[in-house]
Design a protein around this motif. Structure first.
Motif, PDB file in Angstrom:
ATOM      1  N   UNK A  36      -9.041  25.616 -13.963  1.00 25.10           N
ATOM      2  CA  UNK A  36      -8.962  24.174 -13.751  1.00 25.10           C
ATOM      3  C   UNK A  36      -7.667  23.637 -14.350  1.00 25.10           C
ATOM      4  N   UNK A  37      -7.245  22.509 -13.827  1.00 23.96           N
ATOM      5  CA  UNK A  37      -6.045  21.836 -14.343  1.00 23.96           C
ATOM      6  C   UNK A  37      -4.860  22.791 -14.405  1.00 23.96           C
ATOM      7  N   UNK A  38      -4.773  23.695 -13.440  1.00 21.37           N
ATOM      8  CA  UNK A  38      -3.715  24.698 -13.414  1.00 21.37           C
ATOM      9  C   UNK A  38      -2.433  24.087 -12.832  1.00 21.37           C
ATOM     10  N   UNK A  39      -1.369  24.145 -13.599  1.00 23.65           N
ATOM     11  CA  UNK A  39      -0.061  23.666 -13.166  1.00 23.65           C
ATOM     12  C   UNK A  39       0.928  24.805 -13.381  1.00 23.65           C
ATOM     13  N   UNK A  40       1.674  25.156 -12.333  1.00 19.05           N
ATOM     14  CA  UNK A  40       2.675  26.215 -12.423  1.00 19.05           C
ATOM     15  C   UNK A  40       4.035  25.665 -12.031  1.00 19.05           C
ATOM     16  N   UNK A  41       5.065  26.139 -12.728  1.00 16.46           N
ATOM     17  CA  UNK A  41       6.439  25.743 -12.432  1.00 16.46           C
ATOM     18  C   UNK A  41       7.250  27.013 -12.164  1.00 16.46           C
ATOM     19  N   UNK A  42       7.786  27.106 -10.953  1.00 14.01           N
ATOM     20  CA  UNK A  42       8.604  28.244 -10.537  1.00 14.01           C
ATOM     21  C   UNK A  42      10.060  27.801 -10.475  1.00 14.01           C
ATOM     22  N   UNK A  43      10.931  28.537 -11.162  1.00 16.65           N
ATOM     23  CA  UNK A  43      12.368  28.243 -11.088  1.00 16.65           C
ATOM     24  C   UNK A  43      13.148  29.434 -11.630  1.00 16.65           C
ATOM     25  N   UNK A  44      14.224  29.758 -10.937  1.00 22.07           N
ATOM     26  CA  UNK A  44      15.134  30.828 -11.360  1.00 22.07           C
ATOM     27  C   UNK A  44      14.399  32.131 -11.660  1.00 22.07           C
ATOM     28  N   UNK A  45      13.440  32.480 -10.826  1.00 21.06           N
ATOM     29  CA  UNK A  45      12.647  33.718 -10.952  1.00 21.06           C
ATOM     30  C   UNK A  45      11.790  33.770 -12.208  1.00 21.06           C
ATOM     31  N   UNK A  46      11.579  32.633 -12.851  1.00 22.68           N
ATOM     32  CA  UNK A  46      10.693  32.517 -14.003  1.00 22.68           C
ATOM     33  C   UNK A  46       9.568  31.554 -13.634  1.00 22.68           C
ATOM     34  N   UNK A  47       8.404  31.798 -14.183  1.00 27.84           N
ATOM     35  CA  UNK A  47       7.267  30.905 -13.952  1.00 27.84           C
ATOM     36  C   UNK A  47       6.602  30.608 -15.283  1.00 27.84           C
ATOM     37  N   UNK A  48       6.176  29.370 -15.457  1.00 31.19           N
ATOM     38  CA  UNK A  48       5.398  29.005 -16.632  1.00 31.19           C
ATOM     39  C   UNK A  48       4.379  27.958 -16.198  1.00 31.19           C
ATOM     40  N   UNK A  49       3.380  27.775 -17.019  1.00 22.49           N
ATOM     41  CA  UNK A  49       2.357  26.800 -16.684  1.00 22.49           C
ATOM     42  C   UNK A  49       1.242  26.779 -17.703  1.00 22.49           C
ATOM     43  N   UNK A  50       0.172  26.072 -17.342  1.00 23.03           N
ATOM     44  CA  UNK A  50      -0.969  25.922 -18.240  1.00 23.03           C
ATOM     45  C   UNK A  50      -2.199  25.561 -17.432  1.00 23.03           C
ATOM     46  N   UNK A  51      -3.357  25.701 -18.066  1.00 19.96           N
ATOM     47  CA  UNK A  51      -4.616  25.351 -17.431  1.00 19.96           C
ATOM     48  C   UNK A  51      -5.774  25.609 -18.368  1.00 19.96           C
ATOM     49  N   UNK A  52      -6.982  25.535 -17.828  1.00 20.78           N
ATOM     50  CA  UNK A  52      -8.195  25.839 -18.584  1.00 20.78           C
ATOM     51  C   UNK A  52      -9.144  26.626 -17.687  1.00 20.78           C
ATOM     52  N   UNK A  53     -10.034  27.354 -18.313  1.00 22.11           N
ATOM     53  CA  UNK A  53     -11.112  28.035 -17.596  1.00 22.11           C
ATOM     54  C   UNK A  53     -12.291  28.161 -18.545  1.00 22.11           C
ATOM     55  N   UNK A  54     -13.300  28.940 -18.186  1.00 28.73           N
ATOM     56  CA  UNK A  54     -14.498  29.041 -19.014  1.00 28.73           C
ATOM     57  C   UNK A  54     -14.229  29.662 -20.384  1.00 28.73           C
ATOM     58  N   UNK A  55     -13.107  30.345 -20.560  1.00 29.75           N
ATOM     59  CA  UNK A  55     -12.758  30.932 -21.856  1.00 29.75           C
ATOM     60  C   UNK A  55     -12.091  29.888 -22.749  1.00 29.75           C
ATOM     61  N   UNK A  56     -11.263  29.013 -22.164  1.00 30.21           N
ATOM     62  CA  UNK A  56     -10.580  27.985 -22.929  1.00 30.21           C
ATOM     63  C   UNK A  56      -9.244  27.605 -22.316  1.00 30.21           C
ATOM     64  N   UNK A  57      -8.443  26.904 -23.114  1.00 30.89           N
ATOM     65  CA  UNK A  57      -7.107  26.495 -22.674  1.00 30.89           C
ATOM     66  C   UNK A  57      -6.166  27.697 -22.724  1.00 30.89           C
ATOM     67  N   UNK A  58      -5.212  27.749 -21.784  1.00 23.41           N
ATOM     68  CA  UNK A  58      -4.266  28.858 -21.743  1.00 23.41           C
ATOM     69  C   UNK A  58      -2.913  28.387 -21.242  1.00 23.41           C
ATOM     70  N   UNK A  59      -1.913  29.225 -21.494  1.00 25.08           N
ATOM     71  CA  UNK A  59      -0.586  29.038 -20.910  1.00 25.08           C
ATOM     72  C   UNK A  59      -0.265  30.282 -20.097  1.00 25.08           C
ATOM     73  N   UNK A  60       0.604  30.112 -19.118  1.00 26.12           N
ATOM     74  CA  UNK A  60       1.127  31.218 -18.325  1.00 26.12           C
ATOM     75  C   UNK A  60       2.631  31.280 -18.554  1.00 26.12           C
ATOM     76  N   UNK A  61       3.161  32.495 -18.711  1.00 26.47           N
ATOM     77  CA  UNK A  61       4.604  32.740 -18.740  1.00 26.47           C
ATOM     78  C   UNK A  61       4.850  34.032 -18.005  1.00 26.47           C
TER      79      UNK A  61
END
Length: 144
Positions: A36-61
């Motif tokens: 849920x609340x998943x937001x991803x940002x793609x730029x210059x072959x790098x991706x980052x983002x954040x969201x939540x799921x049943x485990x908890x809050x997380x970030x993506x890199x």
């Protein structure tokens, strides 16, 4: 997203920045575990983002490769473990799907995942197999 991020955002339509939706599958937690609340940002072959799921809050890199459409992400739960997500966009309307892997002291766990830009229909609604692309083997022991 701020103006500078929008100017550097990925132009390839396979990797749009902004809100995404999706789920992951795990044998010991039946059903789709929604992100849920998943937001991803793609730029210059790098991706980052954040969201939540049943485990908890997380970030993506991670990173993505435009020539192969492969994506490799590290999903970090706040104050907890990290899960490796490896997938790809086959440019076939399924967006990004693949396998996640969690290495713990008790062994290795893995399962399928599937994510796509918010606002698009659920590409796996008719094909659950597409969201779970591999037959899961029993967890492997981690060498000590």
């Amino acid at each position: 997203m701020d103006d500078a991020s929008e100017q550097n955002a990925e132009a390839d339509p396979r990797f749009p920045s902004g809100p995404w939706v999706g789920f992951w599958l795990q044998r010991r937690m039946p059903g789709r575990n929604r992100m849920r609340d998943l937001v991803l940002r793609f730029r210059n072959c790098r991706v980052d983002g954040h969201g939540t799921d049943c485990v908890g809050a997380f970030t993506f890199e991670g990173q993505y490769d435009l020539s192969t459409a492969r994506v490799k992400l590290h999903k970090r739960y706040a104050g907890a473990h990290t899960v490796l997500y490896e997938g790809q966009n086959d440019d076939d309307g399924r967006w990004v799907w693949g396998v996640w892997t969690l290495r713990e002291a008790a062994g290795v766990d893995r399962g399928g995942f599937h994510i796509w830009p918010k606002g698009h229909h659920d590409p796996s609604a008719r094909q659950v197999a597409a969201a779970h692309p591999v037959e899961l083997a029993p967890p492997e022991p981690v060498p000590v």
